[in-house]
Design a protein around this motif. Sequence first.
Motif, PDB file in Angstrom:
ATOM      1  N   TYR A   2      48.677  42.361  37.417  1.00  0.00           N
ATOM      2  CA  TYR A   2      47.314  42.373  37.970  1.00  0.00           C
ATOM      3  C   TYR A   2      46.554  43.615  37.512  1.00  0.00           C
ATOM      4  CZ  TYR A   2      48.103  38.366  41.069  1.00  0.00           C
ATOM      5  OH  TYR A   2      48.335  37.118  41.572  1.00  0.00           O
ATOM      6  N   ARG A   3      47.253  44.741  37.475  1.00  0.00           N
ATOM      7  CA  ARG A   3      46.623  45.993  37.047  1.00  0.00           C
ATOM      8  C   ARG A   3      46.183  45.912  35.581  1.00  0.00           C
ATOM      9  NH1 ARG A   3      50.812  49.019  37.740  1.00  0.00           N
ATOM     10  NH2 ARG A   3      51.359  49.624  35.623  1.00  0.00           N
ATOM     11  N   VAL A   4      47.073  45.427  34.727  1.00  0.00           N
ATOM     12  CA  VAL A   4      46.770  45.355  33.295  1.00  0.00           C
ATOM     13  C   VAL A   4      45.643  44.367  33.017  1.00  0.00           C
ATOM     14  CG1 VAL A   4      47.682  44.568  31.087  1.00  0.00           C
ATOM     15  CG2 VAL A   4      49.006  46.155  32.480  1.00  0.00           C
TER      16      VAL A   4
ATOM     17  N   THR B 158      56.901  37.723  31.670  1.00  0.00           N
ATOM     18  CA  THR B 158      57.019  36.405  32.293  1.00  0.00           C
ATOM     19  C   THR B 158      55.902  36.178  33.307  1.00  0.00           C
ATOM     20  OG1 THR B 158      59.406  36.159  31.972  1.00  0.00           O
ATOM     21  CG2 THR B 158      58.448  35.009  33.846  1.00  0.00           C
ATOM     22  N   VAL B 159      55.662  37.168  34.165  1.00  0.00           N
ATOM     23  CA  VAL B 159      54.619  37.031  35.178  1.00  0.00           C
ATOM     24  C   VAL B 159      53.231  37.102  34.536  1.00  0.00           C
ATOM     25  CG1 VAL B 159      53.617  38.052  37.261  1.00  0.00           C
ATOM     26  CG2 VAL B 159      56.097  37.921  37.006  1.00  0.00           C
ATOM     27  N   ALA B 160      53.053  38.013  33.584  1.00  0.00           N
ATOM     28  CA  ALA B 160      51.746  38.173  32.946  1.00  0.00           C
ATOM     29  C   ALA B 160      51.311  36.906  32.210  1.00  0.00           C
ATOM     30  CB  ALA B 160      51.765  39.362  31.991  1.00  0.00           C
TER      31      ALA B 160
ATOM     32  N   ASP C 127      44.979  52.834  39.340  1.00  0.00           N
ATOM     33  CA  ASP C 127      44.652  51.576  38.666  1.00  0.00           C
ATOM     34  C   ASP C 127      45.135  50.347  39.438  1.00  0.00           C
ATOM     35  OD1 ASP C 127      43.546  52.976  36.544  1.00  0.00           O
ATOM     36  OD2 ASP C 127      45.430  53.044  35.421  1.00  0.00           O
ATOM     37  N   GLU C 128      45.937  50.543  40.486  1.00  0.00           N
ATOM     38  CA  GLU C 128      46.499  49.408  41.212  1.00  0.00           C
ATOM     39  C   GLU C 128      45.388  48.525  41.805  1.00  0.00           C
ATOM     40  OE1 GLU C 128      49.368  48.434  41.036  1.00  0.00           O
ATOM     41  OE2 GLU C 128      50.732  50.120  40.757  1.00  0.00           O
ATOM     42  N   VAL C 129      45.643  47.227  41.822  1.00  0.00           N
ATOM     43  CA  VAL C 129      44.686  46.261  42.364  1.00  0.00           C
ATOM     44  C   VAL C 129      45.096  45.919  43.794  1.00  0.00           C
ATOM     45  CG1 VAL C 129      43.699  43.956  42.117  1.00  0.00           C
ATOM     46  CG2 VAL C 129      44.235  45.314  40.073  1.00  0.00           C
ATOM     47  N   PRO C 130      44.284  46.251  44.790  1.00  0.00           N
ATOM     48  CA  PRO C 130      44.645  45.962  46.179  1.00  0.00           C
ATOM     49  C   PRO C 130      44.936  44.470  46.396  1.00  0.00           C
ATOM     50  CG  PRO C 130      42.727  47.411  46.097  1.00  0.00           C
ATOM     51  CD  PRO C 130      42.984  46.943  44.685  1.00  0.00           C
ATOM     52  N   GLY C 131      45.987  44.178  47.137  1.00  0.00           N
ATOM     53  CA  GLY C 131      46.327  42.802  47.457  1.00  0.00           C
ATOM     54  C   GLY C 131      47.055  42.045  46.370  1.00  0.00           C
ATOM     55  N   SER C 132      47.375  42.725  45.254  1.00  0.00           N
ATOM     56  CA  SER C 132      47.978  42.014  44.121  1.00  0.00           C
ATOM     57  C   SER C 132      49.359  41.468  44.449  1.00  0.00           C
ATOM     58  CB  SER C 132      48.046  42.925  42.886  1.00  0.00           C
ATOM     59  OG  SER C 132      48.758  44.113  43.161  1.00  0.00           O
ATOM     60  N   LEU C 133      50.174  42.237  45.166  1.00  0.00           N
ATOM     61  CA  LEU C 133      51.522  41.763  45.459  1.00  0.00           C
ATOM     62  C   LEU C 133      51.489  40.540  46.371  1.00  0.00           C
ATOM     63  CD1 LEU C 133      54.545  42.013  45.196  1.00  0.00           C
ATOM     64  CD2 LEU C 133      54.524  43.702  47.060  1.00  0.00           C
ATOM     65  N   ALA C 134      50.694  40.600  47.429  1.00  0.00           N
ATOM     66  CA  ALA C 134      50.604  39.460  48.348  1.00  0.00           C
ATOM     67  C   ALA C 134      50.083  38.223  47.634  1.00  0.00           C
ATOM     68  CB  ALA C 134      49.698  39.809  49.531  1.00  0.00           C
ATOM     69  N   ASP C 135      49.128  38.407  46.727  1.00  0.00           N
ATOM     70  CA  ASP C 135      48.588  37.265  45.985  1.00  0.00           C
ATOM     71  C   ASP C 135      49.659  36.652  45.086  1.00  0.00           C
ATOM     72  OD1 ASP C 135      45.936  35.829  45.324  1.00  0.00           O
ATOM     73  OD2 ASP C 135      46.755  36.290  43.338  1.00  0.00           O
ATOM     74  N   ALA C 136      50.412  37.512  44.392  1.00  0.00           N
ATOM     75  CA  ALA C 136      51.469  37.017  43.514  1.00  0.00           C
ATOM     76  C   ALA C 136      52.567  36.316  44.307  1.00  0.00           C
ATOM     77  CB  ALA C 136      52.055  38.170  42.698  1.00  0.00           C
ATOM     78  N   VAL C 137      52.883  36.843  45.487  1.00  0.00           N
ATOM     79  CA  VAL C 137      53.895  36.208  46.337  1.00  0.00           C
ATOM     80  C   VAL C 137      53.450  34.803  46.737  1.00  0.00           C
ATOM     81  CG1 VAL C 137      55.015  36.297  48.591  1.00  0.00           C
ATOM     82  CG2 VAL C 137      54.880  38.357  47.197  1.00  0.00           C
ATOM     83  N   SER C 138      52.179  34.649  47.030  1.00  0.00           N
ATOM     84  CA  SER C 138      51.678  33.319  47.406  1.00  0.00           C
ATOM     85  C   SER C 138      51.768  32.354  46.230  1.00  0.00           C
ATOM     86  CB  SER C 138      50.240  33.411  47.918  1.00  0.00           C
ATOM     87  OG  SER C 138      49.339  33.794  46.896  1.00  0.00           O
ATOM     88  N   LEU C 139      51.492  32.839  45.012  1.00  0.00           N
ATOM     89  CA  LEU C 139      51.624  31.994  43.821  1.00  0.00           C
ATOM     90  C   LEU C 139      53.090  31.605  43.594  1.00  0.00           C
ATOM     91  CD1 LEU C 139      49.235  33.749  41.243  1.00  0.00           C
ATOM     92  CD2 LEU C 139      48.770  31.707  42.614  1.00  0.00           C
ATOM     93  N   LEU C 140      53.985  32.552  43.828  1.00  0.00           N
ATOM     94  CA  LEU C 140      55.412  32.294  43.652  1.00  0.00           C
ATOM     95  C   LEU C 140      55.917  31.285  44.682  1.00  0.00           C
ATOM     96  CD1 LEU C 140      57.938  33.296  42.003  1.00  0.00           C
ATOM     97  CD2 LEU C 140      58.332  34.882  43.896  1.00  0.00           C
TER      98      LEU C 140
END
Length: 306
Positions: free
Chosen positions: A133-135, A158-160, A255-268
């Motif tokens: 998400y940051r990149v 893989t995730v990117a 550079d971190e994007v707020p909420g990125s981990l929770a968003d990725a977890v929902s996609l997973l």
Amino acid sequence: MTETYRAVEYAEYGGPEVLRVVEREVPQPGPGQVRVRVRAAGVNPIDWKIRSGAMAGVMPVRFPAVPGVDMAGVVEAVGPDVTEFAVGDEVLGRGSGTYAELTLAPVDGITAKPAEVPWAVAAGLPVAATTTYRVLALLGLKPGETILIDGAAGGVGTVAVQVARHRGATVIGTASPANHDYLRSLGATPVTYGEGLADRVRAVAPQGVDAALDASGRGSLPALVDLVGGPDRVVTIADAAAAEHGVRFTSGGPDEVPGSLADAVSLLAAGTITLPVARSYPLSEAADAHRDSEAGHVRGKLVLLP
């Protein structure tokens, strides 16, 4: 009697052999922290690059150190002001030295683990997700654009690949030939990394490349800059010599994007993205995990199971 826990530690820069399992005193969580009983810890290439001393100029270590930031586990103690999580909660995210049975984690660096996501998969996600998400934010990737990901079969790659595809981008990914079918299954067009990369990419992307991520650190930055037409939309997470090429090196922080981990977890959890676990190891084999990671060609994630 002092309560202790097992952790992997190193007291000097060096090869995988500097890693050893030790007993440490159980830490108490401070304000804004929880203590997590680690069920699985992710192994990332940055871990062995830091251990080797290769990143000492940008990410120095204070010895003795416990490697690792990725983890999934169960909250077993909370800091005095913590209300977001309670004892018994299953979480994943960023900890402080996660190659261990216990770790302290900031509440803003963790999120709830869905029951349907296995421990090992959950532990492999945090760095790969937040880095992706940051990149993508730094590159300003837009739907319809083409991104080249060098080192696309690893955890971050893989995730990117999948998140970029989910956002409507065309993805070209580099990997060894053995991983080309894997990249196709993720939705990327595969090319072999190494000398002649620029020519191979141009052959499959005559329309050009808009942005590039170096996730491998294998010296591809000159080729990536050439393909994109300049360094502004090239980012590396793996090459400490980035500045020599005018390229941005990113390791997190502001550079971190707020909420990125929770968003990725929902996609997973929804099955929109997947994250295969290539191999798991006990803490006593952390050195072997580093050797396997350093050798490359890993498909997905390596994890430790304390």
